[in-house]
Each structure stands twice: as C-alpha cells, then as structure tokens.
Design a protein around this motif. Structure first.
Motif: not given
Length: 297
Positions: A68-69, A188, A165, A168, A71-73, A75-76
């Motif tokens: 999931r990491r 992503y 970004y 993280s 994915v989050i990065i 997104f940023f």
C-alpha cells in the motif's frame, strides 16, 4: 555511510537532475492543453518508456504493486502534478518562484516531526539563504503577489505535496531497489491521474502535434530523468537537502526561458539566483562537514 566518491557522484547527478527538471516549467508554458491532461500524459508516456525495462529486470515483481505504500506515494505525486500544472493557469511566474520555496520547508517540517535523525546543523542556514534568494527573485513583480489567491493557493499546496512525496518515499527507497520503486510509484500516479481525467470530462485526444511533443518531452526529461534522479538521491542524502536543491529550479527555468522563449531576465533574478546557488552550495558543504564530525575516522 556512503564513501566520498559515491557522495560526489550523487551531488553531480542531483545537479544534472535539477537542470533537466527546469525544462518542465518551459514545456508547461508552451503547452495549451488542459492542466490535468498535461499531467496525465506526462506520466503515461513515462510509464510507456519504462515498462519494457520493468519486464526485462529480474528484480521487478508484480508483488510490489500489492504494497500500500507505493499507492500512497503515487497519490501524493499525482496530486502534486495536478496542483503544480494548474497553478500556472492562475498565478504569475513570480508568484510560483516564491511559493515553490515552501517545498523544502514542508519537507523540513516532516523530517523534524518524524525523522529527527536526518536533520543536521547547517541545513537550516543554507535553506534560509536559498529561500531568501527565491523571495528576491519573486520580488521583481510584487504587484502580482497574491493577485490570484486561487493560483497562489494551488502553488502552495503543490509544494506541500511535493515535500510529502519526497519524504514519504525515503523509507521505502531504502528497502527497494531504485527502478522497481520508481516504476511502481509512477504507475500508481498515472492510475490516479487517469481517474482524474475521466472525472474531469476532458478528451484524451484532439490536441496539436506541438502538445504531443511537449507531453513526450515532459516524460522523457523532467520525469524519467529529473524526478527519477531525486528518488535516487533521497536514498543517500536527507530529503530536506534534496528538496532544498529544487529551489535552484526557478533560476535555471528563467535562463531556459530566456534562451528558448526570449523572456528577459530581470536584474533581481540574477541577484536572487546568486543567493540561491550560494545557499545550495553552503547546505551541501555543511552536510558533508557534519557527516565527518558524526563519523570520525
């Protein structure tokens, strides 16, 4: 701790990366497509170029996409691109020069809260000098400052997500090899931008040949080379230091705009640019000195 030869190479590579990233502002200014389309195709063509390499490399596995990491990065990164490109539609270049200086401040805030071990004396002073130079550059047109609250706010938010970004991604970059990391994150980011375009209602086609060339140029230069270099450097040096070097981008962008677009360089840009370059060199020098003190032979 990395040896001196590798560290010197990292700084040289980082400088080259910032130079390439500086073309982004010029390319965006030349494009007349919607901001979200520019952001999407920038990442889409980046993935198109990198996919054959991903398939060829043995260390690239599909399992990476289930973490999931990234994915989050990703997104940023997508949010940063959308905000950054959109800001150019509503605010003056002088404003963008000032507000881009907030990016390392946000990164510094994140490191102070969650990674205090990365902070070294000297970075604060060099950061202050570089930001002062950025303000001097932007002061050339103070009448436009805050002339567009919407654009200025977008620029500030873009700086926030850029810092988020970079910060993280550092812990993940230490665990993953360079290429698998950037490919997963970029994929992503592209997916999020695709969703944004669909919901925006803009067409994926119908743009001029010049726009398509600029999309490809943004992908090959500022993204494949430029942003990838940032991700490489952040594994070896503090995220705040990497983020601070990005303050040099407005100076280089001004020079490129002068060469490619015929834009004049105001005297304050030269003065402020001197501050920025000195601040960056000072930060890097102090970073090396403190490493020696922390790791004496």
């Amino acid at each position: 701790m990395i040896n001196k030869s590798i560290e010197k190479r990292i700084y040289l590579i980082l400088a080259a990366g910032i130079l390439v990233i500086s073309f982004a502002g010029v390319f965006v200014a030349m494009a007349d497509a919607p901001a979200i389309i520019i952001a999407f195709y920038r990442m889409f063509f980046t993935i198109a170029v990198l996919t054959p390499v991903f398939i060829y490399r043995k260390d690239c596995r599909l399992e990476l996409f289930f973490d999931r990491r990234p994915v989050i990065i990703g997104f940023f990164l997508a949010i940063h691109f959308i905000l950054w490109v959109t800001a150019f539609e509503y605010t003056a270049v002088a404003n963008a020069v000032i507000f881009i200086a907030l990016q390392p401040l946000f990164t510094l805030l994140f490191e102070r809260l969650w990674a205090k071990e990365d902070l070294r004396p000297g970075i604060y002073r060099g950061l202050f000098i570089a930001i002062t130079g950025s303000i001097i550059v932007g002061a050339g047109d103070l009448n436009n400052l805050f002339a567009s609250i919407r654009g200025d706010t977008l620029a500030i938010m873009a700086a926030f997500f850029a810092g988020l970004y970079l910060f993280s991604g550092r812990s993940l970059r230490k665990k993953l090899d360079y290429f698998p990391y950037i490919y997963t994150v970029y994929t992503y980011a592209t997916a999020f931008l695709l969703i944004a375009v669909i919901f925006s209602g803009y067409s994926f086609t119908g743009y001029s040949q010049t726009n398509w060339l600029l999309f490809i140029g943004l992908a090959l230069g500022p993204t494949v080379i430029g942003h990838s270099v940032l991700n490489l450097a952040v594994r070896y040096v503090p995220a705040t230091l990497v983020s601070t070097t990005i303050i040099g981008e407005p100076v280089l962008t001004s020079l490129l705009a002068w060469i490619l677009l015929g834009d004049k360089i105001p005297p304050l840009t030269i003065v402020g640019g001197t501050f920025i370059i000195y601040g960056l060199l000072y930060t890097m020098r102090r970073n090396k000195q403190n490493k020696k003190l922390a790791n004496p032979k």
